[in-house]
Structure formats: C-alpha cells, structure tokens
Design a protein around this motif. Sequence first.
Motif, PDB file in Angstrom:
ATOM      1  N   ASP A 136       0.856  -1.191   0.000  1.00 41.52           N
ATOM      2  CA  ASP A 136       0.000   0.000   0.000  1.00 41.52           C
ATOM      3  C   ASP A 136       0.890   1.239   0.000  1.00 41.52           C
ATOM      4  OD1 ASP A 136      -1.824   2.038   0.413  1.00 41.52           O
ATOM      5  OD2 ASP A 136      -2.977   0.950   1.919  1.00 41.52           O
ATOM      6  N   VAL A 137       0.861   1.978  -1.106  1.00 41.84           N
ATOM      7  CA  VAL A 137       1.603   3.242  -1.212  1.00 41.84           C
ATOM      8  C   VAL A 137       0.631   4.388  -1.502  1.00 41.84           C
ATOM      9  CG1 VAL A 137       3.852   2.276  -1.814  1.00 41.84           C
ATOM     10  CG2 VAL A 137       2.144   2.671  -3.612  1.00 41.84           C
ATOM     11  N   SER A 138      -0.570   4.290  -0.951  1.00 39.34           N
ATOM     12  CA  SER A 138      -1.572   5.334  -1.162  1.00 39.34           C
ATOM     13  C   SER A 138      -1.061   6.680  -0.645  1.00 39.34           C
ATOM     14  CB  SER A 138      -2.872   4.970  -0.425  1.00 39.34           C
ATOM     15  OG  SER A 138      -3.391   3.751  -0.892  1.00 39.34           O
ATOM     16  N   ARG A 139      -1.380   7.723  -1.393  1.00 39.44           N
ATOM     17  CA  ARG A 139      -1.037   9.100  -1.032  1.00 39.44           C
ATOM     18  C   ARG A 139       0.465   9.323  -0.858  1.00 39.44           C
ATOM     19  NH1 ARG A 139      -4.102  10.475   4.105  1.00 39.44           N
ATOM     20  NH2 ARG A 139      -3.647   8.293   4.610  1.00 39.44           N
ATOM     21  N   CYS A 140       1.260   8.556  -1.599  1.00 39.29           N
ATOM     22  CA  CYS A 140       2.710   8.760  -1.623  1.00 39.29           C
ATOM     23  C   CYS A 140       3.091   9.474  -2.924  1.00 39.29           C
ATOM     24  CB  CYS A 140       3.434   7.423  -1.516  1.00 39.29           C
ATOM     25  SG  CYS A 140       3.182   6.579   0.059  1.00 39.29           S
ATOM     26  N   LEU A 141       4.354   9.895  -2.998  1.00 38.58           N
ATOM     27  CA  LEU A 141       4.810  10.656  -4.167  1.00 38.58           C
ATOM     28  C   LEU A 141       5.340   9.731  -5.253  1.00 38.58           C
ATOM     29  CD1 LEU A 141       6.654  13.651  -2.411  1.00 38.58           C
ATOM     30  CD2 LEU A 141       4.384  13.620  -3.455  1.00 38.58           C
ATOM     31  N   VAL A 142       4.636   8.658  -5.539  1.00 42.24           N
ATOM     32  CA  VAL A 142       5.064   7.729  -6.577  1.00 42.24           C
ATOM     33  C   VAL A 142       4.493   8.164  -7.922  1.00 42.24           C
ATOM     34  CG1 VAL A 142       5.284   5.826  -4.957  1.00 42.24           C
ATOM     35  CG2 VAL A 142       3.135   6.174  -6.160  1.00 42.24           C
ATOM     36  N   THR A 143       5.211   7.795  -8.985  1.00 44.40           N
ATOM     37  CA  THR A 143       4.827   8.188 -10.342  1.00 44.40           C
ATOM     38  C   THR A 143       4.758   6.956 -11.235  1.00 44.40           C
ATOM     39  OG1 THR A 143       7.102   8.502 -11.122  1.00 44.40           O
ATOM     40  CG2 THR A 143       6.057  10.367  -9.971  1.00 44.40           C
ATOM     41  N   ASP A 144       4.562   7.209 -12.531  1.00 51.65           N
ATOM     42  CA  ASP A 144       4.524   6.114 -13.501  1.00 51.65           C
ATOM     43  C   ASP A 144       5.827   5.325 -13.506  1.00 51.65           C
ATOM     44  OD1 ASP A 144       1.956   6.830 -14.345  1.00 51.65           O
ATOM     45  OD2 ASP A 144       2.738   8.295 -15.773  1.00 51.65           O
ATOM     46  N   ALA A 145       6.951   6.026 -13.285  1.00 54.00           N
ATOM     47  CA  ALA A 145       8.249   5.347 -13.286  1.00 54.00           C
ATOM     48  C   ALA A 145       8.328   4.331 -12.152  1.00 54.00           C
ATOM     49  CB  ALA A 145       9.370   6.376 -13.159  1.00 54.00           C
ATOM     50  N   GLY A 146       7.780   4.664 -10.994  1.00 48.94           N
ATOM     51  CA  GLY A 146       7.800   3.739  -9.868  1.00 48.94           C
ATOM     52  C   GLY A 146       6.949   2.509 -10.126  1.00 48.94           C
ATOM     53  N   VAL A 147       5.765   2.707 -10.735  1.00 49.09           N
ATOM     54  CA  VAL A 147       4.898   1.571 -11.050  1.00 49.09           C
ATOM     55  C   VAL A 147       5.575   0.666 -12.073  1.00 49.09           C
ATOM     56  CG1 VAL A 147       2.656   0.885 -11.954  1.00 49.09           C
ATOM     57  CG2 VAL A 147       2.834   2.903 -10.506  1.00 49.09           C
ATOM     58  N   ALA A 148       6.244   1.270 -13.049  1.00 51.94           N
ATOM     59  CA  ALA A 148       6.954   0.479 -14.052  1.00 51.94           C
ATOM     60  C   ALA A 148       8.068  -0.336 -13.407  1.00 51.94           C
ATOM     61  CB  ALA A 148       7.519   1.401 -15.130  1.00 51.94           C
ATOM     62  N   ALA A 149       8.810   0.277 -12.476  1.00 56.32           N
ATOM     63  CA  ALA A 149       9.881  -0.446 -11.781  1.00 56.32           C
ATOM     64  C   ALA A 149       9.318  -1.613 -10.981  1.00 56.32           C
ATOM     65  CB  ALA A 149      10.640   0.521 -10.871  1.00 56.32           C
ATOM     66  N   LEU A 150       8.168  -1.381 -10.359  1.00 60.92           N
ATOM     67  CA  LEU A 150       7.544  -2.441  -9.579  1.00 60.92           C
ATOM     68  C   LEU A 150       7.150  -3.620 -10.467  1.00 60.92           C
ATOM     69  CD1 LEU A 150       6.534  -3.164  -6.705  1.00 60.92           C
ATOM     70  CD2 LEU A 150       4.321  -2.201  -7.351  1.00 60.92           C
ATOM     71  N   SER A 180       0.803   4.201 -16.891  1.00 58.67           N
ATOM     72  CA  SER A 180       1.049   3.037 -16.026  1.00 58.67           C
ATOM     73  C   SER A 180       0.191   1.834 -16.387  1.00 58.67           C
ATOM     74  CB  SER A 180       0.786   3.404 -14.563  1.00 58.67           C
ATOM     75  OG  SER A 180       1.742   4.321 -14.082  1.00 58.67           O
ATOM     76  N   ILE A 181      -0.726   1.985 -17.330  1.00 61.69           N
ATOM     77  CA  ILE A 181      -1.632   0.887 -17.659  1.00 61.69           C
ATOM     78  C   ILE A 181      -0.893  -0.370 -18.112  1.00 61.69           C
ATOM     79  CG2 ILE A 181      -3.510   0.155 -19.168  1.00 61.69           C
ATOM     80  CD1 ILE A 181      -4.339   2.047 -16.920  1.00 61.69           C
ATOM     81  N   PRO A 182       0.119  -0.289 -19.009  1.00 57.61           N
ATOM     82  CA  PRO A 182       0.843  -1.514 -19.393  1.00 57.61           C
ATOM     83  C   PRO A 182       1.511  -2.188 -18.192  1.00 57.61           C
ATOM     84  CG  PRO A 182       1.266   0.242 -20.965  1.00 57.61           C
ATOM     85  CD  PRO A 182       0.540   0.875 -19.830  1.00 57.61           C
ATOM     86  N   ALA A 183       2.085  -1.391 -17.291  1.00 56.76           N
ATOM     87  CA  ALA A 183       2.732  -1.969 -16.107  1.00 56.76           C
ATOM     88  C   ALA A 183       1.695  -2.635 -15.203  1.00 56.76           C
ATOM     89  CB  ALA A 183       3.489  -0.891 -15.351  1.00 56.76           C
ATOM     90  N   LEU A 184       0.546  -2.011 -15.057  1.00 56.05           N
ATOM     91  CA  LEU A 184      -0.512  -2.603 -14.235  1.00 56.05           C
ATOM     92  C   LEU A 184      -1.041  -3.888 -14.848  1.00 56.05           C
ATOM     93  CD1 LEU A 184      -2.469   0.626 -13.180  1.00 56.05           C
ATOM     94  CD2 LEU A 184      -0.950  -0.772 -11.773  1.00 56.05           C
ATOM     95  N   GLU A 185      -1.051  -3.968 -16.167  1.00 56.59           N
ATOM     96  CA  GLU A 185      -1.468  -5.204 -16.829  1.00 56.59           C
ATOM     97  C   GLU A 185      -0.500  -6.336 -16.515  1.00 56.59           C
ATOM     98  OE1 GLU A 185      -1.972  -4.531 -20.967  1.00 56.59           O
ATOM     99  OE2 GLU A 185      -3.667  -3.168 -20.740  1.00 56.59           O
TER     100      GLU A 185
END
Length: 633
Positions: A555-569, A592-597
């Motif tokens: 859970d990283v809600s309300r954090c300063l994460v961006t599309d780059a962080g989601v891609a890294a994850l 971030s949609i491709p990373a979420l997929e």
Amino acid sequence: MPALVNYRGDDDLYSGASLRSGDSGLLLSNSHVEIYCPPRKRSRISGPCVISGNFFEDNRPSVDVLPDECLFEIFRRLPGGRERSSAACVSKRWLTILSSVRSSEFYNKEHVSADEDMEVECDGYLTRCVEGKKATDVRLAAIAVGTSSRGGLGKLSIRGSNSLRKVSNFGMSAIARGCPSLKALSLWNVPSIGDEGLFEIARECHSLEKLDLCQCPSISNKGLAAVAKSCPNLTAVNIESCSNIGNDGLQALAKFCPKLQSITIKDCARVGDQGIACLLSSASALTKVKLQSLNITDYSVAVIGHYGKAIANLVLCGLQNVSQKGFWVMGNARGLESLSNLTVSSCRGITDLSIEAIGKGCPNLKHMCVRKCCFVSDNGLVAFAKATSSLEYLQLEECNRITQIGILTALSCISSKLKSVSLVKCMGIKDLSMDFPTLSPCESLRSLSIRSCPGFGSTSLAMVGKLCPHLHHLDLSGLCGITDTGLLPLLECCEAGLAKVDLSECSNLTDEVILALARLHGATLELVNLDGCQKITDATLAALAESCPLLNDLDVSRCLVTDAGVAALSRGVQSNLQVLSLSGCSMVSNKSIPALERLGQTLVGLNLQHCNSISNSKVEMLTEKLWRCDILS
C-alpha cells in the motif's frame, strides 16, 4: 346426490343425476343445481352453460365460500412443499391458514433438500435473515410455509421491521408452527414482538439452542422465562437493550438451562446483582460471559471470581458501580482457574492493586485487554507483568497513566510466553529524554503494535528495538513523531526477519529507511503499508521490487510515486503480489496501464481510487483484461 358432469367430452353417461337429451339440449339437475347445455356434437364442460342455484349466487369461485376450517383440512392434505407454497401465493387468507398448520399436522411429509431459495449454513440447517422493509408478518408466514416440508428453518434472524407493516407476534406464531426444529433465533430492533411471540416459540420450538434479543422492549421476564422452561438445550443467550428483562428472567435461565455455555447481557437497566449472581453461581457450564453497562456492584464480580471455574472468556465493560474491592476479590478468590481471555473496559475499579490480583489469581490467562481504565499506572502494569505466568497477548488502549518506563519495564519482566503487545492511543507516553537502565530482552515477542500514540518518538523506538530482537510483525501506524534515525536501530535489531510492517501515517519517514528495510528484511517481507507517508517516492518502489520476492500486499496510497515507480515495480522479482493500493497517487497516469497489466497476472485486488490522472476509459479497459482482479476506482 349431486349432479355429475361429463368432463371427458364423450357420450358416456353417469349415474346419480336426472338426464334429458335431444334437440333441446342436455339438462342435468338435482335438488340444488341445474346445468343446461345446448345440443352439440360432443358435449364439454367448457361449452356455454347456465348455472343457477343458491350455492353459486355470489358468482365467486366456490372454494372461497368454504370456511377456514375446511380450507385447513384441504391444505394439510396437500402432497408437498411446492404445492403448499403455490397455494400460499393465491391470497393472504390462504397464506394465513397455511401458516397456522403445524409441520406435524400435514398428512403428506416429504424429505426435500435445500434448494436455491435457501442458504445452508456450515452446520447443515436452513437459515434466513430478514431485514428492514422485508421484515413483515406476511414474509415470515411465507417463509414458514415454504420451509415446513423441509423441516423448517434452523436459524432465523430479524433485523428491524417494516415501518407500516411491522413484524408482530402473529409472524412469530407462523414461524413457530412451521419451523419446530428452529435452533437459533435472533431478534434485533423489533418492538412489536412481545411475550406472546416468545410464548409461541416456547410452545413449539423445543430444540432452540441460541437466543439473541436486542432492542426488544415488549419482551419481558415472562417471555424469556417461557423459553427457558421449554428449551432446555439453550447454550447461548444474548440480551441487549431490553428494558423489560431483569433478574427474574436470568433466574429462569439459571434454573432451567443446565447446558448454557455463553451469556451476554448489555445495557439492561432492570438487571442487577440478584439475577447475575444467581445465573453465574448456578450455570456451571458457562464458558463465555460478557457483562456491559449494567447496574451491578462488587457482589456480582466477586461471585464470578468464586464460581466461574469453567469460564474461559470474560468481558467486563462499563461497570461503573464496581469498585477496586470487587475486582480485587475476583482475582483473589482463585476461582477463575480456566480463564484464558479477559477484557476489561471503562471500569473505574481496575486499579494497580486489582490488576495485580487478577494476574495472580488467573494462572492460565493468555489474552489480556485493558481499555479506558484510567487508574492503571506503570506500577500496576509492572506488578501484573510479574504476577502473570502464562500471558501471550497484551493490549492496552487509552490507558493514559502508563508511560514508556512502565511499558519497557513490563516487557523485560513479563512471561517468557509473551507473543504480542499492542498499545493504542496511550496519551501518557512521552519520548524518553534520559538514560534508561539496561533491561533484559523479551525473546518471545513476535508482534509489536504501537498505534496512534503521538508521544512515542525515536528515542523510545530505539529502546524497543533492543528489547524485541525477534519481531515478525511491526505496526507503528499513526506515529507521526518517529523519523528515519529512530526507526533504523529497531530494524537493525530485528534478527529473525520482519514479515509484516505497517508504517501508515508516519509522515516524517523517507525513502532512506524503506531502503534499509528492503535491504535488511527483503527476503522475508510479505506486507508493507506506507499509506500517507508523503515523503516516499519511486525509489522505495524500486527497492521493494528488487529485494522482496515474497511481497504480496503493498500500500503506497497518497505517496509521491509516479509512472516510473509503477513500471519499476512491474519489472521486480516479486511474483506473489496480490494486493496493490495506489489510492490518491495523483502522479500515476494512463502511462502506467501496461505496467498494471503485467502486475495484474497475479493481482486479486487493485485500488485506483482518486488517481485522477488515470481516465475512466483506461480503468474500464483494465477491468476487462484483469477480470480476476477486484479493481476499485
């Protein structure tokens, strides 16, 4: 003899009626009725006819003029449950008559397994819950008729009632007659059901095992006593906010219910020492007792201490008239030899002296929860810790006289079996500003939760780390005063490897301490909650992705994460991530949609609420592709 009509349409004639045929037609008659049919090649009853006679003058279907007694006899001969249910749908009158037939009075009995209309509980009997507008007498009558051929309901819960057509004693009567095998009955906020309704239950449902009454002002001692006398198999009774139930009802339970194992009594003004003492001294099988907001005194609590030899779970809340003496006697009576779980809340009689007596008098106590007891201080906590020998779980909530000194000292001298400690909203805790003597570590502690204690700071946290070297679960949510400098020593002291870490609302923590967490405990981490840690960035996601192969809840809600962080994850080593929350991450966008997929191959839960940079169309597309994942948006 009544006239007989040829229903087959052939030329055969039947005896028992005068008959005249020819071009003028066919006439069938007797003393009550004449039926005239014009000449046809094949006579049928569906042809035009003229019916005259007193019996049919009102032009209603003939069955409607039958008295209730006749319909009763007809209905009790219906062959099965489906036929009875169909008949009950014809009119309210038919439903009422059918619901008055006891299951034992039906001529034809069939065994039918539960169908799609019924829920089946794990213990194997039919159950229904009727709430709000659906809670009417007609609905209960329909349930009784529909389930009677299956042996009736095993469990019925009524939550509230229709404001216009309230559930009443009539509905209870229908249930009692149709469901004689009822085992559990729960009535919440149904003021129209009174003693008469419980009289019917008592008269028919002798197998009742569980009774739950909440906000039933029309039910008195008489109704409860009737159930107690007729239902000797009662094992669990819950009575809450029933203004007319008092000592007499409890005395009836004590006298007639030898199998009673669980009793809960809450906010009943008429209940006093007489009823509680009689029940607890007589019901030798009681293992679970909850008493809340009652006008009882030291006497009742002393009786618990003397006679509660079988009680394993005890909850005492809001007993304002019980003093320190009552709880002291309860502990020193040494009768609570089986007690393993004790919760005391908002009781002024819980003091340093009485809590020490409880620790000494309950040798098998494993779970202890003390909530809103303002007279317990460090001295009492330490004395309790030294007295108890089997404690495994300790929870302190809103005990504002307890400080860090008491907590740390108690941890060092408490039972070697202690596994979990939880501190919630203890406002007396202030960060230590002095050197503290060396204490023995609590080697057995595996879970530590310190929540919403704003005075708990970095210095105290470092001390906790030294005392608790084998933690697996750490919850520091809401400690806005802790920093990277204070948390890092604790992380370094945890030798066994942390599995679950909750740092939500720790707003002063940065990526630095999470990088250390991933480096030191990445091999064992399964859950990380950083909700509201506003200084956490993409660096944290990259570190967790690289070092935490077992991570399944993030859970990283309300954090300063961006599309780059989601891609890294999404490129990380974790292959078990099942729950991901990005709620309120405004810098996560459609990119971030491709990373979420990719992450969605294992996800079962994804929170994208308040991610305003992700369009609705993209969320809909993601929902279609990740059909096994529950997506909040």
